[in-house]
Design an enzyme around this catalytic site. Structure first.
Site, PDB file in Angstrom:
ATOM      1  N   THR A   1       4.309   3.020   5.762  1.00 54.16           N
ATOM      2  CA  THR A   1       2.918   2.566   5.753  1.00 54.16           C
ATOM      3  C   THR A   1       2.104   3.479   6.670  1.00 54.16           C
ATOM      4  O   THR A   1       2.582   3.842   7.750  1.00 54.16           O
ATOM      5  CB  THR A   1       2.749   1.101   6.226  1.00 54.16           C
ATOM      6  OG1 THR A   1       1.379   0.882   6.609  1.00 54.16           O
ATOM      7  CG2 THR A   1       3.624   0.742   7.406  1.00 54.16           C
TER       8      THR A   1
ATOM      9  N   ASP B   1       2.616   0.156  11.711  1.00 54.04           N
ATOM     10  CA  ASP B   1       2.615  -1.129  12.439  1.00 54.04           C
ATOM     11  C   ASP B   1       3.866  -1.980  12.177  1.00 54.04           C
ATOM     12  O   ASP B   1       3.786  -3.205  12.144  1.00 54.04           O
ATOM     13  CB  ASP B   1       1.351  -1.924  12.071  1.00 54.04           C
ATOM     14  CG  ASP B   1       1.273  -2.246  10.592  1.00 54.04           C
ATOM     15  OD1 ASP B   1       2.040  -1.651   9.802  1.00 54.04           O
ATOM     16  OD2 ASP B   1       0.444  -3.084  10.214  1.00 54.04           O
TER      17      ASP B   1
ATOM     18  N   GLY C   1       0.844  -1.205   0.000  1.00 56.20           N
ATOM     19  CA  GLY C   1       0.000   0.000   0.000  1.00 56.20           C
ATOM     20  C   GLY C   1       0.873   1.247   0.000  1.00 56.20           C
ATOM     21  O   GLY C   1       1.846   1.313   0.746  1.00 56.20           O
TER      22      GLY C   1
ATOM     23  N   ASP D   1       4.900  -4.136   6.095  1.00 58.38           N
ATOM     24  CA  ASP D   1       5.191  -5.494   6.554  1.00 58.38           C
ATOM     25  C   ASP D   1       5.349  -6.513   5.412  1.00 58.38           C
ATOM     26  O   ASP D   1       6.317  -7.269   5.385  1.00 58.38           O
ATOM     27  CB  ASP D   1       4.052  -5.917   7.501  1.00 58.38           C
ATOM     28  CG  ASP D   1       4.416  -7.160   8.256  1.00 58.38           C
ATOM     29  OD1 ASP D   1       5.483  -7.163   8.887  1.00 58.38           O
ATOM     30  OD2 ASP D   1       3.655  -8.151   8.180  1.00 58.38           O
TER      31      ASP D   1
ATOM     32  N   ARG E   1      -6.252  -2.416   9.252  1.00 62.15           N
ATOM     33  CA  ARG E   1      -6.820  -3.766   9.244  1.00 62.15           C
ATOM     34  C   ARG E   1      -6.409  -4.530  10.503  1.00 62.15           C
ATOM     35  O   ARG E   1      -7.190  -5.228  11.094  1.00 62.15           O
ATOM     36  CB  ARG E   1      -6.346  -4.502   7.995  1.00 62.15           C
ATOM     37  CG  ARG E   1      -7.415  -5.340   7.393  1.00 62.15           C
ATOM     38  CD  ARG E   1      -7.088  -5.957   6.087  1.00 62.15           C
ATOM     39  NE  ARG E   1      -5.913  -5.474   5.379  1.00 62.15           N
ATOM     40  CZ  ARG E   1      -5.822  -5.439   4.065  1.00 62.15           C
ATOM     41  NH1 ARG E   1      -6.849  -5.789   3.323  1.00 62.15           N
ATOM     42  NH2 ARG E   1      -4.714  -5.067   3.472  1.00 62.15           N
TER      43      ARG E   1
ATOM     44  N   ARG F   1       1.121  -5.381  -5.040  1.00 56.04           N
ATOM     45  CA  ARG F   1       1.319  -6.509  -4.124  1.00 56.04           C
ATOM     46  C   ARG F   1       1.502  -7.726  -5.016  1.00 56.04           C
ATOM     47  O   ARG F   1       0.630  -8.040  -5.816  1.00 56.04           O
ATOM     48  CB  ARG F   1       0.105  -6.676  -3.204  1.00 56.04           C
ATOM     49  CG  ARG F   1      -0.054  -5.534  -2.214  1.00 56.04           C
ATOM     50  CD  ARG F   1      -1.118  -5.836  -1.178  1.00 56.04           C
ATOM     51  NE  ARG F   1      -1.110  -4.847  -0.120  1.00 56.04           N
ATOM     52  CZ  ARG F   1      -1.866  -3.750  -0.089  1.00 56.04           C
ATOM     53  NH1 ARG F   1      -2.711  -3.526  -1.063  1.00 56.04           N
ATOM     54  NH2 ARG F   1      -1.783  -2.902   0.910  1.00 56.04           N
TER      55      ARG F   1
ATOM     56  N   ASP G   1      -0.199   2.643   8.411  1.00 53.50           N
ATOM     57  CA  ASP G   1      -0.646   1.890   9.585  1.00 53.50           C
ATOM     58  C   ASP G   1       0.296   2.020  10.781  1.00 53.50           C
ATOM     59  O   ASP G   1      -0.086   1.707  11.907  1.00 53.50           O
ATOM     60  CB  ASP G   1      -0.809   0.408   9.236  1.00 53.50           C
ATOM     61  CG  ASP G   1      -1.961   0.173   8.276  1.00 53.50           C
ATOM     62  OD1 ASP G   1      -2.813   1.066   8.147  1.00 53.50           O
ATOM     63  OD2 ASP G   1      -2.010  -0.910   7.662  1.00 53.50           O
TER      64      ASP G   1
HETATM   65  O1  F6P Z   1      -1.469   0.360   3.688  1.00 56.31           O
HETATM   66  C1  F6P Z   1      -2.116  -0.398   4.665  1.00 56.31           C
HETATM   67  C2  F6P Z   1      -3.569  -0.299   4.454  1.00 56.31           C
HETATM   68  O2  F6P Z   1      -3.823   1.061   4.388  1.00 56.31           O
HETATM   69  C3  F6P Z   1      -4.484  -0.939   5.487  1.00 56.31           C
HETATM   70  O3  F6P Z   1      -4.782  -0.161   6.600  1.00 56.31           O
HETATM   71  C4  F6P Z   1      -5.695  -1.261   4.651  1.00 56.31           C
HETATM   72  O4  F6P Z   1      -6.453  -2.269   5.193  1.00 56.31           O
HETATM   73  C5  F6P Z   1      -5.076  -1.657   3.367  1.00 56.31           C
HETATM   74  O5  F6P Z   1      -3.921  -0.885   3.233  1.00 56.31           O
HETATM   75  C6  F6P Z   1      -5.964  -1.533   2.172  1.00 56.31           C
HETATM   76  O6  F6P Z   1      -5.193  -1.525   1.025  1.00 56.31           O
HETATM   77  P1  F6P Z   1      -5.630  -1.959  -0.438  1.00 56.31           P
HETATM   78  O7  F6P Z   1      -7.020  -1.520  -0.633  1.00 56.31           O
HETATM   79  O8  F6P Z   1      -4.645  -1.267  -1.291  1.00 56.31           O
HETATM   80  O9  F6P Z   1      -5.493  -3.443  -0.492  1.00 56.31           O
END
Ligand code: F6P
Length: 332
Positions: free
Chosen positions: A135, A139, A15, A107, A181, A76, A137
């Site tokens: 990120t 995290d 992301g 991560d 998430r 990804r 997040d």
């Molecule tokens: O980058 C992390 C994040 O923002 C999470 O908090 C979220 O759940 C996820 O990416 C959603 O990403 P995508 O819609 O790109 O799969």
């Protein structure tokens, strides 16, 4: 000092996060400053598999420090999870003559970096991988801070401040779903900063009566006629929380899902500054021949850690912040 490192690759993966461009710029400019060539790998790990690259010059990173997103694109990669995919990526590194890779992401990006570094070591090749945490997040266990978090917090705060204006006028309850998430950093920091009535995070088991119903009631009893409930997506959907509030409190909340808007926008001072320092350090580590490392922040300092050790580290949300939030919203 002349370095054995002649050419490196830089990629962004997973992301996106505001400040990734600032990190790419720092990597490219530091590399060139050290006499090292820099190749941009497009679309994350899948770009390495598919030889999707672009040679970088100083001007290819001009005027990007203020831009959200990533000029290298991101993705990804499922293929990279398999040995065969990584073998193709290693072949690209060999073909391009890369001595090192700087991988900017979260991560998933780092798990990919670790798998790649292990496979490279098994094959006896020479290629160092360095991770830079980015990120929204926040995290990543080994780093207090990840690039993009501050901008995402500020974006969410701006949106919620606007929502509050209309919620206040109509004396309504607002449920705002923010990203996260698996982690509640964004929800908790934002909740504190907007003075939310309640914040729901994945790190704390939800007791709907205690965490939502009672908080709304208490706020109402103290004279408040509008309520702001911030929900991290990992807890459940804002729509479901809204429906439950309707059933159990009898009010009719409006639900807003902030979604990907939180991932965009011009990075804040903190994200530009941190990204610049982390990108610089990532190249420095490669030039010094330190091997596979993860860059992070600890007590405001930029540090580098052994990749295996860094990825075994855990970070827990400081629940003290939750206590502060509770003190500020329930003791009126
Ligand atoms: O980058 C992390 C994040 O923002 C999470 O908090 C979220 O759940 C996820 O990416 C959603 O990403 P995508 O819609 O790109 O799969």
């Amino acid at each position: 000092m002349s370095s054995a490192v002649k050419r490196i690759g830089v990629l962004t993966s997973g992301g996106d996060a505001p400040g990734m461009n600032a990190a790419v710029r720092a990597v490219v400019r530091t590399a060139l400053n050290r006499g090292v060539e820099c190749i941009g790998i497009r679309r994350g790990w899948s770009g390495l598999i598919n030889s999707d690259f672009v040679p970088m010059t100083s001007s290819s990173v001009s005027h990007i420090i203020d831009k959200g997103g990533t000029i290298l694109y991101t993705a990804r990669s499922q293929e990279f999870l398999d040995r065969e995919g990584r073998a193709r990526a290693i072949a690209t590194c060999k073909l391009l003559g890369l001595d090192g890779i700087v991988a900017i992401g979260g991560d998933g990006t780092f798990r990919g970096a670790l798998a790649l570094s292990r496979q490279v070591a098994e094959g006896g090749q020479k290629l160092s991988v360095v991770g830079v945490p980015a990120t929204i997040d926040n995290d990543i266990g080994c780093s207090n801070y990840t690039i993009g978090f501050d901008t995402a917090c500020n974006t969410a705060i701006q949106c919620i401040d606007k929502l509050r204006d209309t919620m206040q006028s109509h004396e309504r309850c607002s449920v705002v779903e923010v990203m996260g998430r698996h982690a509640g950093f964004l929800a908790l920091y934002v909740g504190l900063a907007v003075g939310a009535t309640a914040v729901l995070i994945p790190e704390r088991e939800l007791d709907f009566q205690r965490d939502v119903v009672e908080k709304i009631r208490r706020a109402r009893l103290t004279g408040t006629t509008h309520f702001m409930i911030v929900v991290a997506e990992g807890v459940g959907s804002g729509v479901e929380i809204g429906e439950r509030i309707h059933e159990e409190v009898g009010i009719d909340p409006r639900v807003t899902v902030l979604g990907h808007i939180q991932r965009g926008g011009s990075p804040t001072a903190r994200d530009r500054e941190t990204a610049s320092r982390m990108g610089y350090e990532a190249v420095q580590v490669l030039v010094e021949g330190k091997g596979n490392r993860i860059i992070g922040t600890q007590e405001g300092r930029i540090v580098d850690m052994d990749m295996e050790e860094a990825l075994a580290m855990e970070k827990h949300l400081e629940m003290h912040r939750y206590e502060v939030l509770e003190a500020l919203t329930t003791s009126v």
